[in-house]
Design a protein around this motif. Structure first.
Motif, mmCIF file in Angstrom:
data_model
loop_
_atom_site.group_PDB
_atom_site.id
_atom_site.type_symbol
_atom_site.label_atom_id
_atom_site.label_comp_id
_atom_site.label_asym_id
_atom_site.label_seq_id
_atom_site.Cartn_x
_atom_site.Cartn_y
_atom_site.Cartn_z
ATOM 1 N N ARG A 187 -2.794 0.322 7.781
ATOM 2 C CA ARG A 187 -1.374 0.432 9.173
ATOM 3 C C ARG A 187 -2.456 2.328 9.904
ATOM 4 N N PRO A 188 -2.658 0.931 11.154
ATOM 5 C CA PRO A 188 -2.444 2.027 12.411
ATOM 6 C C PRO A 188 -2.478 3.090 12.338
ATOM 7 N N SER A 189 -1.032 3.583 12.246
ATOM 8 C CA SER A 189 -0.334 4.571 11.986
ATOM 9 C C SER A 189 -0.822 6.302 11.319
ATOM 10 N N GLN A 190 -2.050 5.158 9.876
ATOM 11 C CA GLN A 190 -2.406 6.586 9.319
ATOM 12 C C GLN A 190 -3.485 6.295 9.197
ATOM 13 N N GLY A 191 -4.592 6.104 10.854
ATOM 14 C CA GLY A 191 -5.589 6.570 10.759
ATOM 15 C C GLY A 191 -6.038 5.081 10.337
ATOM 16 N N TRP A 192 -6.359 3.434 10.387
ATOM 17 C CA TRP A 192 -7.234 2.460 9.958
ATOM 18 C C TRP A 192 -7.734 2.440 10.878
ATOM 19 N N GLY A 193 -7.153 2.073 11.554
ATOM 20 C CA GLY A 193 -8.004 2.210 13.229
ATOM 21 C C GLY A 193 -6.899 0.815 14.062
ATOM 22 N N THR A 194 -6.647 0.326 15.035
ATOM 23 C CA THR A 194 -5.868 0.007 16.620
ATOM 24 C C THR A 194 -5.491 -1.386 15.255
ATOM 25 N N HIS A 195 -4.504 -1.883 15.976
ATOM 26 C CA HIS A 195 -3.956 -3.450 15.318
ATOM 27 C C HIS A 195 -5.686 -3.908 15.188
ATOM 28 N N ALA A 196 -6.013 -4.088 16.163
ATOM 29 C CA ALA A 196 -5.955 -5.376 16.995
ATOM 30 C C ALA A 196 -7.452 -5.342 15.737
ATOM 31 N N GLN A 197 -7.882 -4.047 15.193
ATOM 32 C CA GLN A 197 -9.032 -4.065 14.226
ATOM 33 C C GLN A 197 -8.485 -3.998 13.000
ATOM 34 N N VAL A 198 -7.524 -3.636 12.673
ATOM 35 C CA VAL A 198 -7.787 -3.649 11.022
ATOM 36 C C VAL A 198 -6.803 -5.530 11.076
ATOM 37 N N THR A 199 -6.873 -6.161 12.074
ATOM 38 C CA THR A 199 -6.322 -7.445 12.102
ATOM 39 C C THR A 199 -7.876 -8.366 12.134
ATOM 40 N N ASP A 200 -9.382 -7.776 12.544
ATOM 41 C CA ASP A 200 -10.277 -7.822 12.451
ATOM 42 C C ASP A 200 -10.753 -8.381 11.016
ATOM 43 N N ILE A 201 -11.077 -9.453 10.988
ATOM 44 C CA ILE A 201 -11.200 -9.472 8.927
ATOM 45 C C ILE A 201 -13.050 -8.315 8.709
ATOM 46 N N ASN A 232 -4.247 -13.482 3.462
ATOM 47 C CA ASN A 232 -4.136 -13.734 4.416
ATOM 48 C C ASN A 232 -4.384 -13.402 5.873
ATOM 49 N N ASN A 233 -4.953 -13.333 6.923
ATOM 50 C CA ASN A 233 -4.935 -12.198 7.626
ATOM 51 C C ASN A 233 -4.068 -12.262 8.758
ATOM 52 N N LEU A 234 -3.339 -10.970 7.825
ATOM 53 C CA LEU A 234 -1.984 -11.423 8.295
ATOM 54 C C LEU A 234 -1.140 -10.067 9.449
ATOM 55 N N GLN A 235 -0.414 -11.187 10.561
ATOM 56 C CA GLN A 235 -0.399 -10.058 11.658
ATOM 57 C C GLN A 235 0.983 -8.579 11.813
ATOM 58 N N GLY A 236 1.385 -8.744 10.920
ATOM 59 C CA GLY A 236 2.083 -7.748 9.954
ATOM 60 C C GLY A 236 2.091 -7.519 8.874
ATOM 61 N N GLY A 237 3.737 -6.722 8.311
ATOM 62 C CA GLY A 237 3.719 -6.180 7.017
ATOM 63 C C GLY A 237 5.065 -4.990 7.454
ATOM 64 N N ASP A 238 4.645 -4.537 6.403
ATOM 65 C CA ASP A 238 5.993 -3.507 6.279
ATOM 66 C C ASP A 238 5.357 -2.186 7.147
ATOM 67 N N ARG A 239 6.345 -1.561 8.075
ATOM 68 C CA ARG A 239 6.092 -1.202 8.738
ATOM 69 C C ARG A 239 4.785 -1.176 10.136
ATOM 70 N N MET A 254 0.793 -1.433 -0.039
ATOM 71 C CA MET A 254 0.160 -0.192 0.068
ATOM 72 C C MET A 254 0.903 1.308 0.671
ATOM 73 N N GLY A 255 1.565 2.102 -1.090
ATOM 74 C CA GLY A 255 1.772 3.005 -1.315
ATOM 75 C C GLY A 255 1.931 4.337 -0.731
ATOM 76 N N GLY A 256 0.598 4.745 0.257
ATOM 77 C CA GLY A 256 0.910 5.613 0.615
ATOM 78 C C GLY A 256 0.739 5.277 2.224
ATOM 79 N N LYS A 257 0.613 4.158 2.216
ATOM 80 C CA LYS A 257 0.821 4.352 4.163
ATOM 81 C C LYS A 257 2.359 2.990 3.705
ATOM 82 N N GLY A 258 2.985 3.112 2.852
ATOM 83 C CA GLY A 258 4.488 2.818 2.814
ATOM 84 C C GLY A 258 4.206 1.196 2.376
ATOM 85 N N SER A 259 4.166 0.440 1.741
ATOM 86 C CA SER A 259 3.579 -1.262 1.750
ATOM 87 C C SER A 259 5.243 -1.132 0.666
ATOM 88 N N ILE A 260 5.658 -2.598 1.353
ATOM 89 C CA ILE A 260 6.320 -3.078 -0.120
ATOM 90 C C ILE A 260 5.544 -4.106 -1.060
#
Length: 360
Positions: free
Chosen positions: A123-137, A107-114, A1-7
């Motif tokens: 990315r939680p740091s970009q306002g998408w929600g907490t880590h728990a939320q963005v890993t909630d399908i 895959n519901n990955l627990q991590g990734g780029d940054r 996700m480029g705007g979020k810096g994902s590779i």
């Protein structure tokens, strides 16, 4: 996700044998099949992930679709089912599938780029929600759809462009490589619907006891955007009513229909309440149901509508009825040419709602 810096590692798309024909698939729901995974779905502790998030409600999941199998297929079914529940088109569903196929290979990955995580590598740091939320399908998929429909002209873009508009990837052409796989997945999952149970108490869809309700064979307690949880002494019964109605999502409206495969508005409400032993209508009519509610003294102001209440249109000669999901959301069989769906309360309903649960 480029705007979020994902590779994103771009892998050459394997040759596809034959010609993939994109067809309009009617996602009919086959009633009666189930899956023991529903019993495993649980609400987790805050900030953790536990249990199985996706439970098959109807139909049977294929073991493998293209390069995807197991939880990947379940997660794809969740993306499609949530799109259907929100009344979104197959174009939207294909867009979401292509995004998740590219970002996480479903895959519901627990991590990734940054700090990227989850199906869509939000990315939680970009306002998408907490880590728990963005890993909630359920949360992540709903968030993707909500952002998608806010993109100007998204429905006239090709799915790859629409996915990029939401994701903001540094590799914008990657999504288009998943187009054929997404179509194959949508075809393979025709006839399948799943429910999602939140994996964290931080998620917007977690209801304690949802898993046991699903395992009992009648409810789908995953909340959709704008829906409110049932509360009070009869919450379990209301969840059963709403859960039954949700199991009918996508089934065709037919005047006079009262299941199992076609419904009209009063047929859906009548049979949904029959699940908890309440007969709201000896016949089959929105008019009769309105008048029965008045006669039983169980009416409440529309402004105080709660999940499970019946909302009417047409005054004392009511011609339409739906089941409130709280707030301004409801589930109903709307009209000829439409299907059972979740939608916003529209127009000018009657000023009172019927609360059949008052009679329990």
């Amino acid at each position: 996700m480029g705007g979020k810096g994902s590779i994103i590692a771009i892998v050459a798309l394997a040759p596809i044998l034959g010609v993939v024909v994109i067809v309009v698939v009617l996602f009919t729901i086959i009633t009666g099949a189930g899956d023991d995974d529903a019993a495993a779905a649980t609400c987790g502790a805050t900030g953790t992930v536990s249990g199985t998030a996706v439970a098959v409600q109807e139909g049977r999941l294929p073991a493998k679709v293209g390069p995807y199998s197991g939880d990947q297929v379940k997660n794809a079914a969740a993306i499609i089912s949530i799109g259907k529940q929100r009344g979104l088109t197959q174009h939207a569903q294909q867009t979401a599938l292509m995004a998740a196929m590219t970002e996480s290979t479903l895959n519901n990955l627990q991590g990734g780029d940054r700090d990227s995580a989850g199906l869509f590598q939000m990315r939680p740091s970009q306002g998408w929600g907490t880590h728990a939320q963005v890993t909630d399908i359920s949360y992540a998929t709903t968030e993707f759809y909500e952002r998608l429909v806010k993109v100007p002209g998204w429905d006239s873009m090709n799915p790859g462009e629409a996915a990029q508009a939401v994701e903001g990837s540094a590799f914008p052409d990657a999504y288009a490589t998943k187009s054929a796989y997404a179509v194959e997945m949508m075809n393979a999952l025709s006839g399948v619907t799943v429910s999602t149970v939140s994996q964290t108490t931080e998620g917007a869809t977690c209801i304690a006891g949802a898993a046991s309700g699903a395992a009992a064979g009648g409810t789908n307690n995953a909340l959709v955007g704008g829906e409110q949880p049932a509360t009070g002494p009869h919450a379990a019964q209301i969840n059963q009513v709403i859960g039954f109605a949700k199991q009918q999502l996508g089934k065709n409206y037919v005047l006079g229909g009262a299941g199992p495969n076609v419904w009209d508005c009063s047929g859906l409400t009548k049979v949904a309440y029959a699940q908890i032993g309440i007969n709201i209508d000896a016949g089959h009519s929105a008019t009769t149901q309105w008048r029965n509610g008045v006669a039983r003294g169980q009416m409440h102001p529309l402004s105080e509508a709660q999940p499970g209440d019946l909302i009417f249109w047409g005054g004392n000669d009511a011609w339409h009825v739906g089941i409130s999901l709280g707030g301004d959301m409801m589930i109903a069989a709307p009209k000829v040419g439409d299907v059972v769906k979740i939608q916003k309360v529209w127009g000018t309903p009657n000023g009172q709602v019927w609360r059949p649960a008052d009679g329990i």
